[in-house]
Design a protein around this motif. Structure first.
Motif, PDB file in Angstrom:
ATOM      1  N   ARG A  51      25.985  34.709  17.883  1.00 57.00           N
ATOM      2  CA  ARG A  51      24.843  34.855  16.683  1.00 57.00           C
ATOM      3  C   ARG A  51      23.845  35.718  17.162  1.00 57.00           C
ATOM      4  O   ARG A  51      22.841  36.318  16.693  1.00 57.00           O
ATOM      5  CB  ARG A  51      24.446  33.562  16.532  1.00 57.00           C
ATOM      6  CG  ARG A  51      23.504  33.524  15.438  1.00 57.00           C
ATOM      7  CD  ARG A  51      23.033  32.279  15.050  1.00 57.00           C
ATOM      8  NE  ARG A  51      21.811  32.454  14.268  1.00 57.00           N
ATOM      9  CZ  ARG A  51      20.903  31.137  14.095  1.00 57.00           C
ATOM     10  NH1 ARG A  51      21.346  30.183  14.160  1.00 57.00           N
ATOM     11  NH2 ARG A  51      19.829  31.418  13.020  1.00 57.00           N
ATOM     12  N   LEU A  52      23.699  35.883  18.613  1.00 61.38           N
ATOM     13  CA  LEU A  52      22.507  36.744  19.556  1.00 61.38           C
ATOM     14  C   LEU A  52      22.699  38.280  19.082  1.00 61.38           C
ATOM     15  O   LEU A  52      23.896  39.001  19.213  1.00 61.38           O
ATOM     16  CB  LEU A  52      22.461  36.567  20.633  1.00 61.38           C
ATOM     17  CG  LEU A  52      21.986  35.184  21.095  1.00 61.38           C
ATOM     18  CD1 LEU A  52      21.825  34.930  22.706  1.00 61.38           C
ATOM     19  CD2 LEU A  52      21.009  34.494  20.396  1.00 61.38           C
ATOM     20  N   TRP A  53      21.457  39.119  18.759  1.00 60.94           N
ATOM     21  CA  TRP A  53      21.669  40.412  18.739  1.00 60.94           C
ATOM     22  C   TRP A  53      21.617  41.039  19.915  1.00 60.94           C
ATOM     23  O   TRP A  53      21.094  40.629  20.944  1.00 60.94           O
ATOM     24  CB  TRP A  53      20.386  40.814  17.856  1.00 60.94           C
ATOM     25  CG  TRP A  53      20.458  40.457  16.526  1.00 60.94           C
ATOM     26  CD1 TRP A  53      19.775  39.422  15.800  1.00 60.94           C
ATOM     27  CD2 TRP A  53      20.929  41.165  15.357  1.00 60.94           C
ATOM     28  NE1 TRP A  53      19.983  39.346  14.439  1.00 60.94           N
ATOM     29  CE2 TRP A  53      20.706  40.503  14.007  1.00 60.94           C
ATOM     30  CE3 TRP A  53      21.818  42.405  15.293  1.00 60.94           C
ATOM     31  CZ2 TRP A  53      21.212  40.939  12.911  1.00 60.94           C
ATOM     32  CZ3 TRP A  53      22.194  42.947  14.006  1.00 60.94           C
ATOM     33  CH2 TRP A  53      21.908  42.035  12.690  1.00 60.94           C
ATOM     34  N   ARG A  54      22.669  42.277  20.021  1.00 60.68           N
ATOM     35  CA  ARG A  54      22.545  43.013  21.052  1.00 60.68           C
ATOM     36  C   ARG A  54      22.115  44.653  21.081  1.00 60.68           C
ATOM     37  O   ARG A  54      22.529  44.881  19.843  1.00 60.68           O
ATOM     38  CB  ARG A  54      23.779  42.627  21.792  1.00 60.68           C
ATOM     39  CG  ARG A  54      24.094  41.435  22.520  1.00 60.68           C
ATOM     40  CD  ARG A  54      25.395  41.544  23.153  1.00 60.68           C
ATOM     41  NE  ARG A  54      25.593  42.476  24.194  1.00 60.68           N
ATOM     42  CZ  ARG A  54      26.592  42.594  24.814  1.00 60.68           C
ATOM     43  NH1 ARG A  54      27.875  41.906  24.533  1.00 60.68           N
ATOM     44  NH2 ARG A  54      26.816  43.376  25.879  1.00 60.68           N
ATOM     45  N   ASN A  55      21.652  44.885  21.903  1.00 59.35           N
ATOM     46  CA  ASN A  55      21.469  46.688  21.839  1.00 59.35           C
ATOM     47  C   ASN A  55      22.253  47.308  22.546  1.00 59.35           C
ATOM     48  O   ASN A  55      22.651  46.944  23.450  1.00 59.35           O
ATOM     49  CB  ASN A  55      20.179  46.898  22.339  1.00 59.35           C
ATOM     50  CG  ASN A  55      19.400  48.194  21.766  1.00 59.35           C
ATOM     51  OD1 ASN A  55      20.314  49.358  21.874  1.00 59.35           O
ATOM     52  ND2 ASN A  55      18.536  48.445  21.094  1.00 59.35           N
ATOM     53  N   VAL A  56      23.020  48.476  21.845  1.00 60.06           N
ATOM     54  CA  VAL A  56      24.122  49.242  22.604  1.00 60.06           C
ATOM     55  C   VAL A  56      23.518  49.792  24.127  1.00 60.06           C
ATOM     56  O   VAL A  56      24.092  50.049  24.982  1.00 60.06           O
ATOM     57  CB  VAL A  56      24.686  50.119  22.012  1.00 60.06           C
ATOM     58  CG1 VAL A  56      25.368  49.600  20.682  1.00 60.06           C
ATOM     59  CG2 VAL A  56      23.949  51.347  21.496  1.00 60.06           C
ATOM     60  N   ALA A  57      22.100  49.996  23.982  1.00 64.46           N
ATOM     61  CA  ALA A  57      21.519  50.538  25.303  1.00 64.46           C
ATOM     62  C   ALA A  57      21.310  49.743  26.221  1.00 64.46           C
ATOM     63  O   ALA A  57      20.660  50.013  26.999  1.00 64.46           O
ATOM     64  CB  ALA A  57      20.196  51.384  24.859  1.00 64.46           C
ATOM     65  N   ASP A  58      21.471  48.378  26.115  1.00 63.34           N
ATOM     66  CA  ASP A  58      20.946  47.313  27.296  1.00 63.34           C
ATOM     67  C   ASP A  58      21.976  47.643  28.216  1.00 63.34           C
ATOM     68  O   ASP A  58      23.124  47.894  28.340  1.00 63.34           O
ATOM     69  CB  ASP A  58      21.395  45.968  26.569  1.00 63.34           C
ATOM     70  CG  ASP A  58      20.522  45.542  25.512  1.00 63.34           C
ATOM     71  OD1 ASP A  58      19.430  46.056  25.409  1.00 63.34           O
ATOM     72  OD2 ASP A  58      20.800  44.507  24.756  1.00 63.34           O
ATOM     73  N   SER A  59      21.186  47.369  29.285  1.00 64.52           N
ATOM     74  CA  SER A  59      21.919  47.778  30.594  1.00 64.52           C
ATOM     75  C   SER A  59      22.151  46.309  31.547  1.00 64.52           C
ATOM     76  O   SER A  59      22.107  46.473  32.675  1.00 64.52           O
ATOM     77  CB  SER A  59      21.066  48.776  31.589  1.00 64.52           C
ATOM     78  OG  SER A  59      19.848  48.396  32.028  1.00 64.52           O
ATOM     79  N   ASP A  60      22.195  45.082  31.133  1.00 59.65           N
ATOM     80  CA  ASP A  60      22.158  43.933  31.695  1.00 59.65           C
ATOM     81  C   ASP A  60      23.688  43.727  31.993  1.00 59.65           C
ATOM     82  O   ASP A  60      24.670  44.567  31.742  1.00 59.65           O
ATOM     83  CB  ASP A  60      21.766  42.896  30.830  1.00 59.65           C
ATOM     84  CG  ASP A  60      22.351  42.560  29.498  1.00 59.65           C
ATOM     85  OD1 ASP A  60      23.464  43.230  29.195  1.00 59.65           O
ATOM     86  OD2 ASP A  60      21.838  41.848  28.493  1.00 59.65           O
ATOM     87  N   ARG A  61      24.025  42.563  32.603  1.00 59.28           N
ATOM     88  CA  ARG A  61      25.722  42.242  32.884  1.00 59.28           C
ATOM     89  C   ARG A  61      26.334  41.939  31.806  1.00 59.28           C
ATOM     90  O   ARG A  61      27.526  41.962  32.076  1.00 59.28           O
ATOM     91  CB  ARG A  61      25.506  41.138  33.795  1.00 59.28           C
ATOM     92  CG  ARG A  61      24.961  39.869  33.311  1.00 59.28           C
ATOM     93  CD  ARG A  61      24.774  38.718  34.258  1.00 59.28           C
ATOM     94  NE  ARG A  61      25.956  38.461  34.958  1.00 59.28           N
ATOM     95  CZ  ARG A  61      26.813  37.281  34.510  1.00 59.28           C
ATOM     96  NH1 ARG A  61      26.616  36.623  33.696  1.00 59.28           N
ATOM     97  NH2 ARG A  61      27.983  37.118  35.375  1.00 59.28           N
ATOM     98  N   GLN A  62      25.909  42.058  30.716  1.00 55.12           N
ATOM     99  CA  GLN A  62      26.821  41.796  29.502  1.00 55.12           C
ATOM    100  C   GLN A  62      27.562  43.165  29.052  1.00 55.12           C
ATOM    101  O   GLN A  62      28.215  43.189  28.274  1.00 55.12           O
ATOM    102  CB  GLN A  62      26.132  41.181  28.204  1.00 55.12           C
ATOM    103  CG  GLN A  62      25.396  39.966  28.709  1.00 55.12           C
ATOM    104  CD  GLN A  62      26.295  38.954  29.235  1.00 55.12           C
ATOM    105  OE1 GLN A  62      27.470  38.930  29.146  1.00 55.12           O
ATOM    106  NE2 GLN A  62      25.716  37.996  30.150  1.00 55.12           N
TER     107      GLN A  62
END
Length: 483
Positions: free
Chosen positions: A248-259
């Motif tokens: 359900r959580l939104w994610r940004n394709v530009a995120d650089s975290d461990r996910q």
């Protein structure tokens, strides 16, 4: 007391240890032999970064791996393919991208490309005129129907090339529509990215919401039927809580975290730069089925479902929405103050705009949960192109002629929300004809001029400035944003 070792002996010892390693790293045959035993792409890049010579040899190894994957489809036109992919902003998805990442050779007679909207003619010319494929069929999987402008399949001697042309949002809207998390893997001639590396590399895949919009038995696709993958419809199997992997959580394709995992070996074909420009956020589902997860509304009545129905329109409904924000659990990590021009309000109001669920450190304007106040999910409740439905003004009237210190970003309802006319904006901008009405709520945030990702809390003193901006923008009809 032990006598110290003479410095000459230490130097000789270091030299004796260094020379064999130095010789090994400069022996091309030995360096290639190490590469031959490495399958996983990050391991190859680690060994490649060991020295200048391993970098030189490793670049050839990586090009050879990429070539070996695409040659069955393009033969000796690998460099031409790289050029065409670059000019069409194309990525390769599915099994071919997975082979590049893992090094596992799995036979396939199909390669999948996703290209930017408006570039099909260029890609098709390459496929038909240079590779001599013929058009075969064009029936998209139902999961992609809202993300694709077109889908074309080409055939040559039982070898297939599938080309998916993205809609205006870009190629990552197509990637985020993939049937499962493992299918969200892509590559260019110089990069590989996967959005769920922890699951994918463990051969676990979770269904995307798109799979629940049609007959799965008829249209099984991708990793959902792959025997090597353990498939789940939701995240109940994760245990006590989903954490950042909650669907359900939104994610940004530009995120650089461990996910997310983004690997580059040739900056000329960078995926990271494409991701940074994409302005795409997505979520796997608007519900969580994990019985232990606090974002599952079945066991938590204090998790807010958005957008509100109906949207806040006057002071009473604005106060009710503020109360929902305050009582939301898990609690929002932070909020910023914005100004809301609600459709039935008699004046603008300062309202709290929380961070998205799961966001603890704010670094991008897309991390504001604006859906509390404007309905931007009417078109698609799972994939949002954050460059749509908002407009930034970095100038405003100045009596002293000095460049303004702040900029203001305006958010509006999506056109498909079919929102009522905004009576507050009508009075403010002296609109007389219904055809000129601004529909839906208008939400405004403040930031330093030229940097909309550093949000500054609004104050009552900002209302007069924003009023002036709205009056000028609506009277000029300076963009489609206001129509």
């Amino acid at each position: 007391m032990v006598d110290p070792i003479p410095s000459t002996e230490v130097e000789q010892f270091v030299l004796d240890m260094y020379l064999p390693v130095h010789s090994f790293l400069h022996e091309s045959a030995l360096v290639r032999e190490v590469f031959r035993y490495l399958d996983f792409l990050p391991d190859i890049l680690t060994w490649r970064a060991t020295s200048t010579h391993t970098r030189s040899v490793g670049s050839g190894v990586l090009y050879t791996r990429f070539s070996r994957i695409v040659q069955p489809f393009v033969h000796h036109h690998v460099q031409a393919l790289a050029h065409v992919m670059h000019v069409t902003h194309a990525v390769i998805t599915s099994s071919c991208a997975m082979r590049m990442l893992t090094g596992k050779d799995t036979a396939t007679n199909n390669i999948n490309f996703v290209i930017a909207q408006g570039t099909l003619d260029v890609f098709q010319s390459f496929i038909q005129d240079k590779l001599f494929y013929r058009w075969a069929t064009a029936k998209p999987h139902y999961a992609f129907q809202h993300a694709l402008a077109s889908l074309t399949v080409y055939c040559c001697d039982k070898i297939f090339i599938t080309v998916s042309e993205a809609r205006f949002g870009g190629v990552f809207g197509v990637i985020a529509s993939s049937p499962t998390t493992a299918d969200m893997t892509m590559m260019t001639p110089g990069s590989v990215a996967t959005f769920y590396p922890i699951w994918t590399l463990r051969h676990v895949t979770v269904a995307n919401h798109m799979l629940f919009g049609g007959d799965r038995g008829t249209h099984d696709i991708g990793c959902i039927t792959h025997p090597a993958f353990e498939h789940h419809d939701n995240t109940y199997w994760l245990g006590p809580a989903c954490g950042r992997l909650c669907p359900r959580l939104w994610r940004n394709v530009a995120d650089s975290d461990r996910q997310s995992l983004v690997i580059e070996w040739d900056a000329r074909f960078s995926l990271r730069s494409m991701l940074a420009r994409s302005n795409t956020i997505w979520r796997l589902s608007d519900q969580c089925a994990n019985i232990y997860c606090p974002y599952n509304p079945a066991n938590n009545a204090c998790t807010v479902l958005l957008p509100p129905d109906p949207m806040p329109s006057d002071l009473k409904s604005i106060l009710a929405q503020e109360a929902r924000i305050q009582s939301h659990y898990p609690h929002y990590a932070g909020t910023h103050l914005g100004i809301l021009y609600a459709t039935s309000a008699t004046s603008p109001y300062l309202v709290p705009i929380p961070f998205l669920d799961g966001v603890t450190q704010f670094h991008h304007i897309s991390q504001l949960k604006v859906s509390h106040w404007v309905d931007q999910l009417a078109t698609d409740r799972f994939i949002v192109f954050t460059s749509k439905f908002h407009k930034t003004y970095n100038v405003h009237p100045s009596t002293c002629g000095v460049a303004p210190e702040y900029g203001y970003t305006f958010f509006r309802d999506a056109p498909d929300a079919y929102s009522p006319p905004n009576m507050l904006v009508r009075d403010l901008a002296f609109i007389e004809d219904a055809v000129d009405d601004v529909t839906g709520n208008v939400l405004v945030v403040k930031h330093p001029r030229g940097n909309k990702h550093e949000i500054i809390d609004m104050a009552a003193d900002d209302i007069a400035t924003v009023n002036t901006l709205i009056q000028g923008a609506v009277s000029r009809v300076d963009s489609e944003f206001w129509t």
